[in-house]
Design an enzyme around this catalytic site. Structure first.
Site, PDB file in Angstrom:
ATOM      1  CE1 TYR A  57      -3.411  -2.578  -0.010  1.00 53.50           C
ATOM      2  CE2 TYR A  57      -2.832  -3.260   2.406  1.00 53.50           C
ATOM      3  CZ  TYR A  57      -3.713  -3.385   1.064  1.00 53.50           C
ATOM      4  OH  TYR A  57      -4.389  -4.610   1.238  1.00 53.50           O
ATOM      5  CE  LYS A  96     -20.087  -0.106   5.001  1.00 55.56           C
ATOM      6  NZ  LYS A  96     -20.125  -1.372   5.814  1.00 55.56           N
TER       7      LYS A  96
END
Length: 317
Positions: A57, A96
């Site tokens: 990442y 979320k």
């Protein structure tokens, strides 16, 4: 104006879904995919037409071709990826809930605000055109109550992310954010809540039901479960109008409005529209306008929701 170039962090189902929406949206493209598994990153990059794939990442966030990062990792990795993206000056759309804990969410928001970098929770329900229509309709009059549920039977597996505390498991974080979120959108953050439910052997919340209490007797009744199927629909009642939202209420394709002086109205979602498209367009529009926060999904409301879910979980201990 050049296309908004996205980096997709993770390769699971939601990454594939939102990545496909981005790839199909005019004025946007997927430039890169990142994963801890380079093979999976390459496979999804090929599917989405991305030029690059990264085996971390950090490398994704450092890619100069990436303008914005969509964080689709498990909750417990949201802060790590968002922190790297913010440090690299990339806009962040984070799935979320915003983080696995209120403390992590607060750190994420603080870092974004200090850096002047756009950050938004990917609460796609708020960007569904039917939900937006509902929230803006003045005909409710005095809005009195919201009822919403989200539940399904998930076989218990302590290693699965829904049941594992170390992966941010539990019904409240994964499912509760929708019924609690509908109440927050329409009534605000409640000053008081009362919740009951049960815990799984792993310690995560398996089910929860409660009432969110507001001044003047207004209330929201919410229920979530990993143990059994719930209606997954919602209704909203005001003195002037009622709304019945068909399941799944968090991504509705149809709702009916009715009232004492209102002929019943049925509203349907256009086939080409959905909340995913709305949220990525919001990122594009905010960046074009030089905004670092969304007025549709404000960061302060994301933080308030994390606090609300944490308070609900404490009542189950």
């Amino acid at each position: 104006m050049r296309d908004l170039s996205w980096g997709i962090a993770a390769t699971g189902g939601i990454a594939r879904t939102v990545g496909a929406v981005i790839a199909a949206e005019p004025g946007m493209r997927v430039a890169a995919v990142g994963s801890r598994d380079l093979g999976r990153a390459r496979a999804l990059a090929t599917t989405l037409g991305a030029e690059s794939a990264h085996g971390s990442y950090a490398a994704l966030c450092a890619d100069p071709a990436v303008d914005a990062v969509y964080v689709a990792t498990p909750h417990t990795q949201h802060l790590e990826v968002a922190e790297a993206a913010i440090a690299a000056g990339k806009a962040v759309l984070c799935e979320k809930p915003l983080a696995a804990s209120l403390a992590d969410a607060e750190r994420m928001v603080r870092l974004a605000r200090e850096a002047g970098v756009f950050l938004m929770e990917a609460m796609w329900m708020r960007f569904n055109p039917l939900i937006r229509r509902l929230a803006a309709d003045p005909r409710f009059g005095d809005l009195r109550s919201v009822h919403a549920s989200f539940g399904f039977a998930s076989p218990y597996d302590p290693l699965h992310r829904l049941w594992a505390p170390e992966l941010g498991g539990g019904a409240l974080l994964d499912l509760g954010i929708y019924p609690f979120g509908l109440a927050q959108l329409l009534l605000g953050t409640p000053p008081e809540l009362r919740v009951t439910g049960s815990l799984a052997p792993s310690g995560v919340d398996a089910e929860a039901a409660g009432v969110l209490l507001y001044p003047g007797g207004r209330r929201a009744l919410v229920e979530v479960s990993l143990l059994g199927a719930l209606p997954n629909s919602a209704y909203v009642v005001g003195t002037g109008m009622r709304a019945d939202i068909e399941a799944p209420f968090w991504a509705p394709r149809r709702m009916t409005l009715s009232g004492p002086s209102i002929e019943p109205e049925t509203h349907e979602l256009a086939p080409e529209d959905n909340g995913y498209a709305g949220e990525v367009r919001e990122v594009r529009d905010a960046l074009a306008a030089g905004r670092t926060e969304s007025a549709i999904m404000p960061l302060d409301e994301s933080l308030a929701m994390m606090g609300l879910l944490a308070a609900a979980r404490r009542q189950l201990s």
